[in-house]
Scaffold this motif. Structure first.
Motif, mmCIF file in Angstrom:
data_model
loop_
_atom_site.group_PDB
_atom_site.id
_atom_site.type_symbol
_atom_site.label_atom_id
_atom_site.label_comp_id
_atom_site.label_asym_id
_atom_site.label_seq_id
_atom_site.Cartn_x
_atom_site.Cartn_y
_atom_site.Cartn_z
ATOM 1 N N TRP A 280 6.991 12.221 76.636
ATOM 2 C CA TRP A 280 5.655 12.659 76.189
ATOM 3 C C TRP A 280 4.762 12.773 77.411
ATOM 4 N N TRP A 281 4.113 13.946 77.544
ATOM 5 C CA TRP A 281 3.223 14.175 78.683
ATOM 6 C C TRP A 281 1.839 14.583 78.188
ATOM 7 N N PRO A 282 0.794 14.232 78.936
ATOM 8 C CA PRO A 282 -0.537 14.742 78.601
ATOM 9 C C PRO A 282 -0.666 16.224 78.905
ATOM 10 N N ARG A 283 -1.679 16.849 78.347
ATOM 11 C CA ARG A 283 -1.921 18.282 78.551
ATOM 12 C C ARG A 283 -1.971 18.604 80.039
ATOM 13 N N PRO A 288 4.081 17.430 75.209
ATOM 14 C CA PRO A 288 3.874 16.145 74.521
ATOM 15 C C PRO A 288 4.931 15.925 73.438
ATOM 16 N N ARG A 290 7.627 14.547 70.877
ATOM 17 C CA ARG A 290 7.732 13.357 70.024
ATOM 18 C C ARG A 290 9.073 13.350 69.297
ATOM 19 N N GLY A 312 6.319 8.820 70.738
ATOM 20 C CA GLY A 312 6.546 9.473 72.017
ATOM 21 C C GLY A 312 7.053 8.488 73.045
ATOM 22 N N ARG A 314 6.766 7.452 76.555
ATOM 23 C CA ARG A 314 5.914 7.561 77.732
ATOM 24 C C ARG A 314 5.552 6.163 78.216
ATOM 25 N N ASN A 373 -8.032 16.692 78.814
ATOM 26 C CA ASN A 373 -6.784 16.020 78.464
ATOM 27 C C ASN A 373 -7.005 14.584 78.003
ATOM 28 N N ASP A 393 -1.783 12.993 69.583
ATOM 29 C CA ASP A 393 -0.386 12.897 70.034
ATOM 30 C C ASP A 393 0.225 14.281 70.209
ATOM 31 N N GLY A 396 -1.227 16.318 73.175
ATOM 32 C CA GLY A 396 -1.153 15.750 74.518
ATOM 33 C C GLY A 396 -2.501 15.295 75.036
ATOM 34 N N CYS A 437 -0.562 8.769 72.571
ATOM 35 C CA CYS A 437 -1.821 9.156 73.217
ATOM 36 C C CYS A 437 -2.568 7.961 73.794
#
Length: 835
Positions: A280-283, A288, A290, A312, A314, A373, A393, A396, A437
């Protein structure tokens, strides 16, 4: 029946002397239709029994009695069967209430931050018709016994009356008077009261997964180590029950990891490794992604309980020092440093607090469109719905979550209050911990700053409430979500809360922004406010701005709102007061330029800064407030300034003595190659000098890319000359620009402004607007209610015609047939038909 939502409600005022210990008698009350979720004030307005409290100061004051009264809500429902364990799920009551079903008291509430679940047994659950009565009680009456001691121990010069509401009542705190104003900016408090979240009947199985914790112990591209623990509720767990956890790709149904263990003393825990995980990655940093976590409780070969949730993979960490030892404040996700760009979110409505999902969908569209983000839910805010956090979530969007302490002292001497706050905080951490998130938990908002800077030390014998933020919630966070970074307060620093060299800070004004190079900014704007749009004022206040256009209108305005005109506008110079419409527009221009200046200082001239969180995204009421999105969730002009400065690639122009400098910032994951063009022109569009060069912007860089040592010294008339810089990437996918005027915007003299505008339908939906001019337009503005622009307020140079993408704003009532393109301070105006 798994869930039965209660949708039909009535409400009635209770007599002041109605006894506490008995259920209200429905036959004695005068019922009105009620909306749940909602607020009593709005029910009364719909019934014609109360003037819209937003309409004027007089209307706001006339509504104060509502929160000083007790109210009874009523809902009836039919049951044709009664399941295993029937319960009433209460997501939010504002604030104190007794709940009766069929004349039986089933529970009480005393905290609007909490969700409650009350079992229905005996006569409270019967086949056939059932009646639910909810007695919601006047806020301040319920704290009368605590007020004298709170006044004596907690009162400070800076909080005046706010301690009895903000400090004692566990509800949305920002509605209470603080200093000399309320957030309604009508000089009066309007405290919401009522049922402001959904209520439903649910079946609670005897055997169930009570709660679980999906904890990522390590994460990389090659593998991730996961621990899943759960609490299992069952009549007996004598070694016969076991729990199976499976991590599944939602799209394909492929199981990527699984684990199984027996339930011992109602608890179970399993660890497993995921090979080649999709993280899972941020914008802006990746997908992102899952997985679906499937949980089953088995008795032998039989599945006796199950639950699933998207999760996710992360790993979030808070880096506090660079390898050199220099302090920093930077989040890393899966080992990758992240530059945070975000917004504080205030409750969408200061009376009802929450709104329906379409409004949140619109707000989140605006968050994403602004290149953000991160969202911060600050200590004066409110917890939103499961759907809201699921959306963060999926998009992202990282979450900065404060526990609910806000700019005040709190009665940590009161064991009952402390226990209630601890339970509230535990429930918040449990509610959020499985959302990928969630990036940071914070002990509260501006308590440390109050103690450091607001004079509390001269009023108080000790720092009341410090132990709640620094000790109690620190222990809660460490127990419930130890993998999530925790800080005790925002702002905070090692020696002082507003330190720019350690921790995060709240940068209200350009002194810190320009000269102190903060490591992280959790609130910022240039201490300037504006109003909602004219359309929103008409919809929500019944205020037609064009009725305030004759001489003397400011006196009528002040009579209605108690708000004197704000005419100190140093950024733009537009002290526009001829009409209310001009005044509102002038303030919006000022807000645009002020926010641009504040954020540009942080983006381009603060190399230590690793995060900017704007205060706030939205206005929670229609009048004079901070925010770049108004009360009806219409983006204002400053929204587009923030959007430009939150982009991955941005450039800024500034003058340092006689040098003109171009600073570029690239926050993307890759080096960017392109062409930088600088044009020095006069107001007629005559090019006085032009420079073009190929540049490479390294990833995660903030650097001066060009300097003009002699240009400013050659400027003859500062009111008729300007410099414009444009950067375009080699493939044309990235564009950034900035304009430097040498005088306040009001003093720049446009010459013979004409516009050429073309509109085309865009493939995939929406429109594309192409705008050109033969002269310099100091501020071009595109307007269309219900529309969202790629940009809507900017300088336009003949050398740099602009292409603007236009789309329909989420939840727009209808698509307008036209939009307008206007050059500020000139007669140049074009009405563009949207094909």
């Amino acid at each position: 029946m798994d869930t039965l939502a209660l949708r039909v409600w009535q409400v009635a005022q209770l007599p002041t002397d109605y006894p506490e210990e008995v259920a209200p008698d429905p036959r004695m009350l005068n019922w009105l239709p009620a909306a749940v979720p909602g607020a009593v004030q709005y029910d009364l307005v719909r019934a014609g029994l109360l003037q819209n409290p937003f309409a004027s100061t007089a209307a706001a004051r006339a509504a104060s009695w509502v929160a000083e009264s007790d109210w009874c809500y009523r809902s009836t429902y039919e049951l044709d069967q009664i399941g295993e364990d029937l319960a009433l799920d209460v997501q939010g009551i504002d604030t104190y209430a007794d709940l009766w079903v069929n004349g039986t008291l089933i529970g009480t509430t005393q905290n609007n931050y909490r969700r409650y679940r009350f079992r229905l047994t005996g006569s409270a659950a019967r086949i056939g018709p059932n009646e639910l009565l909810v007695r919601v009680k006047a806020h301040r009456r319920l704290i009368s016994e605590q007020r004298d001691e709170a006044r004596r121990r907690l009162g400070t010069a800076s909080n005046q009356r706010s301690y009895d509401g903000k400090s004692l009542i566990r509800r949305y705190q920002r509605s209470f008077l603080s200093g000399n104003s309320s957030l309604l900016n009508l000089g009066a408090e309007i405290l919401g009261i009522g049922i402001n979240r959904p209520m439903s009947l649910v079946e609670v199985p005897v055997t169930r997964i009570e709660r679980f914790h999906f904890r990522v112990d390590a994460a990389s591209k090659s593998d991730a180590r996961i621990t899943v623990s759960a609490e299992v509720s069952a009549e007996s767990v004598g070694g016969t029950l076991r729990t199976r956890f499976s991590l599944v790709e939602p799209d394909t149904g492929r199981t990527v990891a699984t684990g199984e263990a027996p339930v011992v003393h109602h608890r179970v825990s399993v660890s497993f490794t995921v090979v080649d995980p999709r993280l899972w990655w941020p914008r802006g940093y990746g997908d992102p992604h899952r997985y679906r976590l499937e949980m089953q409780v088995l008795d032998g070969d039989s599945v006796v309980a199950e639950h699933e949730q998207l999760v996710g993979i992360r790993r979030v960490q808070l880096q506090r020092a660079l390898p050199s030892g220099r302090p920093t404040f930077q989040f890393t996700v899966n080992g990758v440093p992240v530059y945070a760009r975000g917004h504080n979110l205030v409750p969408l409505d200061y009376v009802q607090v929450h709104r329906e999902w379409p409004d949140y969908a619109r707000a989140l569209q605006l968050v994403c469109d602004s290149n953000a983000n991160l969202i911060r839910i600050w200590g004066g805010g409110m917890t939103e719905s499961d759907t809201f956090y699921d959306a963060l979530d999926a998009m992202g969007i990282m979450l900065w979550q404060d526990f609910y302490l806000h700019s005040a002292t709190y009665p940590d001497y009161d064991a009952k209050f402390t226990a209630e706050f601890q339970q509230e905080s535990r429930e918040l951490a449990l509610f959020l911990r499985n959302h990928p998130c969630l990036t940071v938990l914070c002990g509260g908002n501006e308590q440390d700053e109050g103690w450091d800077e607001w004079g509390w030390q001269g009023d108080l014998d000790r720092f009341y409430g410090k132990s709640l933020a620094h000790e109690l919630v620190a222990e809660v966070a460490a127990e419930i979500a130890p993998e999530v970074p925790f800080i005790p307060n925002s702002p905070h620093g090692e020696r002082r809360s507003q330190s720019p060299v350690d921790g995060d800070m709240h940068c209200w004004g350009n002194f810190y922004n320009a000269t102190k190079d903060p490591t992280f900014v959790t609130e910022t704007c240039w201490n300037l406010q504006s109003y909602s749009s004219a359309e929103t004022l008409l919809e929500t206040m019944g205020l037609d701005v064009d009725e305030y256009s004759e001489l003397g209108w400011p006196a009528r305005w002040k009579e209605r709102t108690e708000l004197a005109l704000f005419t100190k506008v140093p950024y733009s110079g537009y002290n526009a007061t001829r009409t209310l419409r001009e005044y509102l527009h002038g303030l919006e221009v000022e807000h645009l330029l002020a926010d641009h200046h504040a954020l540009a200082m942080l983006r381009f001239r603060s190399p230590s800064c690793r995060g900017i969180v704007y205060w706030p995204l939205n206005k929670g009421a229609p009048l004079f407030e901070f925010g770049c999105v108004d009360y009806a969730l219409r983006p204002l002009m400053n929204y587009y300034a923030i959007k430009r400065l939150f982009a991955d690639v941005a450039i800024g122009l500034h003058r340092d003595a006689s040098e003109i400098r171009v600073v570029a910032s690239n926050l993307s994951l890759h080096d960017v190659h392109g062409t930088l063009t600088l044009v020095h022109a006069d107001a007629r569009g005559t090019v006085l000098a032009q420079h073009r060069l190929e540049v490479t912007l390294a990833r995660d860089c903030h650097a001066t890319v060009y300097e003009l040592a002699d240009l400013y010294g050659n400027v003859i008339d500062r009111t008729r000359e300007a410099v414009h810089a444009t950067f375009v990437s080699t493939d044309g996918s990235i564009r950034a620009d900035d304009t430097l005027f040498f005088c306040p915007l009001a003093e720049f003299r446009p010459q013979d402004t004409r516009l050429t505008v073309e509109c085309h339908t865009r493939v995939g939906g929406g429109w594309r607007i192409e705008v050109a001019t033969p002269s310099v337009v100091k501020l071009l503005q595109l307007e269309g209610d219900g529309l969202l622009f790629s940009d809507n307020s900017f300088a336009l140079f003949p050398s740099d015609p602009r292409t603007i993408d236009v789309s329909v704003l989420e939840g727009a009532a209808s698509t307008p047939a036209t939009l307008t393109v206007r050059a500020f301070d000139t007669a140049a105006l074009e009405h563009v038909r949207l094909p």
